[in-house]
Design a protein around this motif. Sequence first.
Motif, PDB file in Angstrom:
ATOM      1  N   GLU A   1      98.219  55.187 180.846  1.00  0.00           N
ATOM      2  CA  GLU A   1      98.671  54.262 179.805  1.00  0.00           C
ATOM      3  C   GLU A   1      99.743  54.913 178.930  1.00  0.00           C
ATOM      4  O   GLU A   1     100.754  54.297 178.610  1.00  0.00           O
TER       5      GLU A   1
ATOM      6  N   LYS B   1     103.713  53.648 178.551  1.00  0.00           N
ATOM      7  CA  LYS B   1     104.301  53.321 177.243  1.00  0.00           C
ATOM      8  C   LYS B   1     105.616  54.056 177.029  1.00  0.00           C
ATOM      9  O   LYS B   1     106.536  53.520 176.424  1.00  0.00           O
TER      10      LYS B   1
ATOM     11  N   PRO C   1     108.610  52.317 180.227  1.00  0.00           N
ATOM     12  CA  PRO C   1     108.359  50.929 180.633  1.00  0.00           C
ATOM     13  C   PRO C   1     109.223  50.467 181.810  1.00  0.00           C
ATOM     14  O   PRO C   1     108.839  49.561 182.537  1.00  0.00           O
TER      15      PRO C   1
END
Length: 70
Positions: A29, A33, A36
Amino acid sequence: MRKVRSVAGDSVNLLLYRETGRSDDAAEEALWKLNPSLAEHRPVLPAGVWIVLPELDAQPAAIKPLSAWD
């Protein structure tokens, strides 16, 4: 944060594990972030894509196992 380049045939999980020693959900994750635009490359990355690696702890947080009696 440091940047690395992908090798032909790398997947995001493989690159993340090779460079950080982790590929758990929290690490992935954090990587998404920071990068992207990686989704544009599909599941297998081409060679030469620059990727910013997140600052991660050496080990993921310990997960308490569940049992049928919890």
